[in-house]
Structure formats: structure tokens, C-alpha cells
Design a protein around this motif. Structure first.
Motif, PDB file in Angstrom:
ATOM      1  N   VAL A 187      57.648  15.595   8.276  1.00 57.86           N
ATOM      2  CA  VAL A 187      58.592  16.421   9.023  1.00 57.86           C
ATOM      3  C   VAL A 187      57.914  17.622   9.691  1.00 57.86           C
ATOM      4  N   THR A 188      56.881  18.195   9.047  1.00 62.04           N
ATOM      5  CA  THR A 188      56.221  19.346   9.666  1.00 62.04           C
ATOM      6  C   THR A 188      55.518  18.953  10.958  1.00 62.04           C
ATOM      7  N   GLN A 189      54.957  17.747  10.999  1.00 61.15           N
ATOM      8  CA  GLN A 189      54.315  17.277  12.226  1.00 61.15           C
ATOM      9  C   GLN A 189      55.345  16.835  13.258  1.00 61.15           C
ATOM     10  N   HIS A 190      56.407  16.157  12.798  1.00 62.94           N
ATOM     11  CA  HIS A 190      57.423  15.668  13.723  1.00 62.94           C
ATOM     12  C   HIS A 190      58.100  16.816  14.468  1.00 62.94           C
ATOM     13  N   LEU A 191      58.489  17.849  13.733  1.00 65.27           N
ATOM     14  CA  LEU A 191      59.224  18.949  14.367  1.00 65.27           C
ATOM     15  C   LEU A 191      58.375  19.670  15.402  1.00 65.27           C
ATOM     16  N   GLN A 192      57.073  19.805  15.128  1.00 67.04           N
ATOM     17  CA  GLN A 192      56.219  20.546  16.060  1.00 67.04           C
ATOM     18  C   GLN A 192      55.646  19.664  17.175  1.00 67.04           C
ATOM     19  N   LEU A 193      55.181  18.467  16.828  1.00 68.09           N
ATOM     20  CA  LEU A 193      54.427  17.655  17.775  1.00 68.09           C
ATOM     21  C   LEU A 193      55.255  16.597  18.484  1.00 68.09           C
ATOM     22  N   VAL A 194      56.436  16.297  17.944  1.00 64.80           N
ATOM     23  CA  VAL A 194      57.316  15.331  18.600  1.00 64.80           C
ATOM     24  C   VAL A 194      58.516  16.045  19.220  1.00 64.80           C
ATOM     25  N   THR A 195      59.227  16.813  18.397  1.00 68.73           N
ATOM     26  CA  THR A 195      60.403  17.532  18.898  1.00 68.73           C
ATOM     27  C   THR A 195      60.011  18.709  19.777  1.00 68.73           C
ATOM     28  N   GLY A 196      58.866  19.320  19.465  1.00 66.65           N
ATOM     29  CA  GLY A 196      58.391  20.425  20.299  1.00 66.65           C
ATOM     30  C   GLY A 196      58.828  21.794  19.844  1.00 66.65           C
ATOM     31  N   LEU A 197      59.257  21.929  18.593  1.00 63.51           N
ATOM     32  CA  LEU A 197      59.661  23.233  18.079  1.00 63.51           C
ATOM     33  C   LEU A 197      58.433  24.077  17.745  1.00 63.51           C
ATOM     34  N   THR A 198      58.622  25.388  17.737  1.00 67.57           N
ATOM     35  CA  THR A 198      57.558  26.272  17.286  1.00 67.57           C
ATOM     36  C   THR A 198      57.455  26.189  15.754  1.00 67.57           C
ATOM     37  N   VAL A 199      56.397  26.803  15.212  1.00 65.31           N
ATOM     38  CA  VAL A 199      56.237  26.818  13.752  1.00 65.31           C
ATOM     39  C   VAL A 199      57.430  27.494  13.093  1.00 65.31           C
ATOM     40  N   PHE A 200      57.844  28.623  13.630  1.00 67.21           N
ATOM     41  CA  PHE A 200      58.953  29.369  13.042  1.00 67.21           C
ATOM     42  C   PHE A 200      60.255  28.580  13.138  1.00 67.21           C
ATOM     43  N   GLU A 201      60.523  27.973  14.294  1.00 69.80           N
ATOM     44  CA  GLU A 201      61.736  27.164  14.453  1.00 69.80           C
ATOM     45  C   GLU A 201      61.734  25.976  13.498  1.00 69.80           C
ATOM     46  N   SER A 202      60.568  25.364  13.300  1.00 68.48           N
ATOM     47  CA  SER A 202      60.466  24.248  12.363  1.00 68.48           C
ATOM     48  C   SER A 202      60.788  24.693  10.942  1.00 68.48           C
ATOM     49  N   ALA A 203      60.310  25.882  10.582  1.00 67.23           N
ATOM     50  CA  ALA A 203      60.579  26.405   9.247  1.00 67.23           C
ATOM     51  C   ALA A 203      62.071  26.629   9.035  1.00 67.23           C
ATOM     52  N   ILE A 204      62.750  27.135  10.043  1.00 65.43           N
ATOM     53  CA  ILE A 204      64.180  27.405   9.924  1.00 65.43           C
ATOM     54  C   ILE A 204      64.955  26.106   9.680  1.00 65.43           C
ATOM     55  N   VAL A 205      64.533  25.017  10.287  1.00 67.74           N
ATOM     56  CA  VAL A 205      65.205  23.730  10.105  1.00 67.74           C
ATOM     57  C   VAL A 205      65.184  23.316   8.632  1.00 67.74           C
ATOM     58  N   LEU A 206      64.129  23.678   7.919  1.00 68.71           N
ATOM     59  CA  LEU A 206      63.971  23.247   6.524  1.00 68.71           C
ATOM     60  C   LEU A 206      64.634  24.176   5.515  1.00 68.71           C
ATOM     61  N   VAL A 207      65.023  25.362   5.936  1.00 67.32           N
ATOM     62  CA  VAL A 207      65.594  26.328   4.991  1.00 67.32           C
ATOM     63  C   VAL A 207      66.843  25.806   4.279  1.00 67.32           C
ATOM     64  N   PRO A 208      67.811  25.143   4.954  1.00 67.90           N
ATOM     65  CA  PRO A 208      68.979  24.624   4.222  1.00 67.90           C
ATOM     66  C   PRO A 208      68.595  23.666   3.092  1.00 67.90           C
ATOM     67  N   GLY A 209      67.583  22.832   3.334  1.00 71.92           N
ATOM     68  CA  GLY A 209      67.140  21.922   2.279  1.00 71.92           C
ATOM     69  C   GLY A 209      66.525  22.653   1.108  1.00 71.92           C
ATOM     70  N   VAL A 210      65.766  23.695   1.400  1.00 74.03           N
ATOM     71  CA  VAL A 210      65.177  24.507   0.335  1.00 74.03           C
ATOM     72  C   VAL A 210      66.266  25.174  -0.487  1.00 74.03           C
ATOM     73  N   LEU A 211      67.291  25.683   0.182  1.00 68.36           N
ATOM     74  CA  LEU A 211      68.410  26.299  -0.530  1.00 68.36           C
ATOM     75  C   LEU A 211      69.131  25.275  -1.403  1.00 68.36           C
ATOM     76  N   ALA A 212      69.194  24.021  -0.938  1.00 68.89           N
ATOM     77  CA  ALA A 212      69.804  22.960  -1.744  1.00 68.89           C
ATOM     78  C   ALA A 212      69.011  22.748  -3.028  1.00 68.89           C
ATOM     79  N   ILE A 213      67.680  22.808  -2.934  1.00 65.56           N
ATOM     80  CA  ILE A 213      66.841  22.665  -4.127  1.00 65.56           C
ATOM     81  C   ILE A 213      67.091  23.815  -5.103  1.00 65.56           C
ATOM     82  N   VAL A 214      67.140  25.020  -4.578  1.00 62.12           N
ATOM     83  CA  VAL A 214      67.375  26.202  -5.418  1.00 62.12           C
ATOM     84  C   VAL A 214      68.736  26.114  -6.097  1.00 62.12           C
TER      85      VAL A 214
END
Length: 502
Positions: free
Chosen positions: A290-317
Motif C-alpha cells: 500500500v505504501t508503494q501503491h499510494l505514492q507510485l500508482v495513485t500519485g499521493l504525496t508521502v503525507f497524503e498516503s499516511a493520512i489514508v492509513l490513519v483510520p486503519g491504525v485507529l482501528a488497531i488501537v
């Protein structure tokens, strides 16, 4: 619930827990930020596909080989002392890693980080075993400890994204310094020393055999994934098995072994370890994609890619903390199995999502995956360290951490290797691309993106489109393997933890 638990323990214990969370946060921040920095590292240091995997895997490979030895050493010389030694060394090496001039130097520094990292995690978990003697308090403390990885994963991409936006990629390693300084300063005041009072002399043959067995096994599996069934990989695996046999033989004959091998015959202990490993494989493999897909396929920045994953991290917590209450009413085995079934659905949905899934779909998939992972990590770690007396907590914690780190290695090696192999098999290099750029594109998706930029024009656009399509074709293959892993984890939970006590 949290208030009632806190009332039963002095505040000093909870402050000690806060200090012990610092290395946990560090490790998770470091690993997550590194994943997002791989495209920048690949651009500057130009590693080969194998070197790129080694940059990620050198740390967990070395760490996995040393964990059992480090856990046993902590039992003998003192877990707090070992923690402080490891924290100091980790900070110094992190500074050196930040200014690595070549891929080879960075790989070497990652290996040294693994050496010092091996002293951190078993020490923190084993100290929790001795600080919190009450089972309810300890389970909550372990839930906080386990979800600390997730909090670090949430902080890591955001902090890493901000750093990578404004600074050199080496800045992600420098964050170790401000995190570890409070640990070194406060730990002597808040945490009492803890060790096994009945240890014998250090078993140097046992230490060496455990290092060769675990390190050789991890390296051999990695070599098989990247180079196939070559003689060197087979030799490494044979040596690892032989060293493992020697280690088991010595532990069975020792009057005071580093590791009680009899614990592995306990279905709850071995089942919890297996679930820990399989869960981390699935999680790490997903993050590798997912880290490669969001940046190299979707074209998001590093920060934007990180934001996409935050809901999943909160689900783990959230699931990691909620499960502490849930297991008061339901068997731990069924709770873990139910959570991992939800995680399985993430890989199943990923398989049917097709090429270039929407960003909101990716966020949903990671959220579903995280629900089961959070519950499984909390309960599996609790079952492992609760099965041994406090004096042996270091060795038991090391075994649990070994499963975690092997999961991290296998996630990038097996699932990541499967993704890379499928990518290479699917990539059709367009006509008009010279051999040098074609070879770079066949190595990694990052190489293809850079080659497309160098070529420019119609040829560059065609190469980029072909590479992105091939990468997502590989993700379909990887998702099928991930689903199989999660189904296996569900079955392990049902058959080994069904009689586990809350």
C-alpha cells in the motif's frame, strides 16, 4: 474500566509504563517512516531490488537472530540495564544511518540497529510482567504496549511525511534521539531492576546456536524468495535446522535453560506465537504494497498516503484496547478467531477490488485488517508472558518478539517477494524503451517510475502505465496469499486457544 484498574496500582507503575512505551513507539515509527521513505531512498542511493529488500529486512533479520539470546541476557544481567544499553546504542547508530552515503552503508547500519533493537523489545515486555503482577492490570498494560505499535504507526507516517516533505530522508532516523533521551534519563528513577535470581552461567553455545538457527532461517527464507532454490539458500536452511536441533537438545538437558522448550508443547503458548507471526506477516505484506501503491500508482504525496492509513491504525488501537473488556465475557480463542475473520475479509475484498482501487477502498481495507490484528496482538502477547513465572519473563518475551520480527521479515520477503515476482511476470515493456531503462523498470516499481521520468514523452507514459498495471496485477496475487494466511490464523485460534482462560 480503566479508572478501576488504575485505582488498583500505584501511579508509579503507570508512569513506568509510559516510559517503556518510548522504545515501542520508536520501533514502530522507524519502521513505518522507512516504508514511506523507500521511494526517496531508491532515487538517491539507487539500490537493486535485492538491496531494497535488504534495507527493509536487515533490521528484523538481525533482530530476530538475537532476540532469544538478548532476552536470556536480560534475565541474567538485569532487564533495565540491558534496556538502557540498547537505547544508547540505538540512538548513536540512528545518527550514523541518517547520513549513509550508499545502500551498502545503510544496510549495515540497519543491521546494527537490529543488534541494539534486540535488547529493547524483550526488555520492555518482560519488565511489564514484573511491574504488573495483577492479571487485569497486566492485560491492560500489554494492550497499551501492543497498541503502542499502532500509535507509532499513526505518528510515524505523519511525522515521517512532514520530515520527508521538508528534509532529507535521513531525518527519519534522527527522530530516535529525542525519543530515547527521556527513556535513558527517567528509567533509572521509575523502573526497578529485574532479573532472574536463579540463573547459571551464560550458555555461550546455546546463545550461538540460537543466533545461527534464527538468523539462518530468516536469511535462508529471504534468499529463497529472492533467488529461488539455489544451493546457498539450501545450505543456510540446513545449517539453521542443525543449529536449531543443537539449541533444543541443550535446552532439554540444561537444569536452568535459556528457554523452557516444554512451553512449546503447550497449545496456548505455541498457538499464540503462531497467531502473532501470521498476523504480522499479513499486516507487513499489506503495508509493503500500500505504501508503494499510494505514492507510485495513485500519485499521493508521502503525507497524503499516511493520512489514508490513519483510520486503519485507529482501528488497531481501538480493537486492542476493547478486547481487554470483551475477553471478560467471551473466550480469548473465539475473540481472536472472530477478529481475524474480519481481517481475512480485507484480503478477500482486495482480491476483488481489481486494478487501482479507490483511495477510500484502501482505507476501508486497512481498517478491516486492523480490527483483527489489534485484538490478536494484545491477547497473544498476554497469553505468552502469562504462561511463565516472572523470573523467566525475559526469555518468554523474546520468543514472542521473535515471532513478531519473523512475521515482519516474512511479510516483506514472502508477500513482498510474491508481489515483486508477479510484477515482473506481468510487466510488458513497451517498444521504444532502451535496455537500461527496461532493466531498471523490471527491478522495482520505483525503478520504472524513475525510468519513465527519464524517458519522458509517449515512451515514458507508456512505460509508467504498464508498470502501474503490472504492480496492481501482482497485488491481486499477493492478496490471495494473504487471505490464505489469515484463514490459517483463524483455524489456529479455534483449535489451540479454545480452552484459554480470560
Amino acid at each position: 474500566m480503566l479508572a478501576s484498574v488504575r485505582q488498583g496500582a500505584p501511579a508509579r507503575k503507570w508512569f513506568a509504563l509510559a516510559v517503556l512505551m518510548l522504545p515501542v513507539l520508536l520501533v514502530s515509527i522507524d519502521n513505518t517512516a522507512l516504508n514511506f521513505a523507500i521511494p526517496d531512498i531508491a532515487k538517491e542511493l539507487q539500490p537493486s531490488a535485492a538491496q531494497q529488500l535488504w534495507i527493509i529486512d536487515a533490521y528484523p533479520l538481525v533482530l530476530a537472530g538475537l532476540l532469544v539470546a538478548a532476552g536470556s541476557l536480560g534475565d541474567r544481567i538485569g532487564r533495565r540495564k540491558l534496556l538502557l544499553i540498547g537505547a544508547t546504542g540505538f540512538a548513536v547508530v540512528s545518527v550514523i544511518a541518517a547520513f549513509s552515503p550508499t545502500a551498502e552503508v545503510l544496510i549495515a547500519m540497519r543491521a546494527l540497529l537490529g543488534l541494539f533493537g534486540a535488547t529493547l523489545m524483550p526488555s520492555t515486555l518482560s519488565l511489564l510482567r514484573t511491574i504488573f503482577e495483577d492479571r487485569s492490570q497486566r492485560r491492560l498494560a500489554i494492550a497499551v504496549w501492543a497498541t503502542g505499535f499502532s500509535v507509532g504507526s499513526a505518528i510515524g507516517p505523519v511525522v515521517g511525511g512532514l520530515l520527508l516533505t521538508h528534509f532529507h530522508w535521513g531525518s527519519i532516523f534522527l527522530i530516535a534521539v529525542p525519543i530515547l533521551i527521556p527513556l535513558v534519563v527517567l528509567a533509572p528513577f521509575l523502573i526497578d531492576e529485574s532479573r532472574d535470581p536463579n540463573t547459571g552461567p551464560i550458555d555461550l553455545i546455546g546463545v550461538a546456536s540460537s543466533m545461527i538457527a534464527l538468523g539462518g532461517l530468516a536469511s535462508g527464507i529471504k534468499r529463497l524468495a529472492t533467488h529461488g532454490f539455489e544451493p546457498f539458500a539450501i545450505i543456510m536452511l540446513v545449517v539453521a535446522v542443525a543449529a536449531g536441533w543443537l539449541f533444543v537438545r541443550r535446552m532439554r538437558r540444561s537444569s536452568n535453560p535459556m528457554l523452557d522448550i516444554g512451553l512449546l508443547r503447550n497449545p496456548e503458548f505455541s498457538g499464540a506465537l503462531s497467531i502473532n507471526l501470521l498476523s504480522v506477516v499479513a499486516l507487513t505484506g499489506f503495508l509493503y504494497w500500500v505504501t508503494q501503491h499510494l505514492q507510485l500508482v495513485t500519485g499521493l504525496t508521502v503525507f497524503e498516503s499516511a493520512i489514508v492509513l490513519v483510520p486503519g491504525v485507529l482501528a488497531i488501537v481501538f480493537s486492542g484496547l476493547l478486547v481487554v473488556q470483551v475477553v471478560k465475557h467471551w473466550s480469548p480463542g473465539w475473540v481472536v478467531a472472530g477478529g481475524l475473520t474480519i481481517s481475512t475479509s480485507a484480503y478477500v475484498l482486495m482480491f476483488f477490488a481489481g486494478n487501482d482501487p479507490e483511495v477510500w477502498t484502501i482505507a476501508l481495507l486497512f481498517g478491516l485488517l486492523g480490527i483483527g490484528i489489534g485484538a490478536a496482538e494484545t491477547l497473544s502477547n498476554d497469553l505468552v508472558i502469562s504462561s511463565v513465572p516472572p523470573a523467566k519473563a525475559g526469555a518468554a518475551s523474546a520468543v514472542s518478539e521473535t515471532a513478531y520480527e519473523f512475521g515482519a521479515v516474512l511479510g516483506t520477503t514472502l508477500l513482498g517477494g510474491l508481489l515483486t515476482a508477479a510484477y515482473r511476470g506481468s510487466l510488458q515493456v513497451p517498444a521504444g524503451v532502451d535496455k537500461a531503462h527496461a532493466d531498471a523498470a523490471m527491478e522495482t516499481l520505483g525503478g520504472a517510475v524513475q525510468s519513465a521520468r527519464d524517458l519522458g514523452g509517449a515512451a515514458g507514459d507508456a512505460l509508467l502505465t504498464a508498470a502501474q498495471h503490472a504492480f496492481d496485477q501482482g497485488a491481486t496475487v499477493m492478496s490471495a496469499a494473504g487471505a490464505v494466511l489469515m484463514v490459517t490464523a483463524v483455524l489456529v485460534a479455534v483449535f489451540t486457544l479454545r480452552n484459554a482462560k480470560a
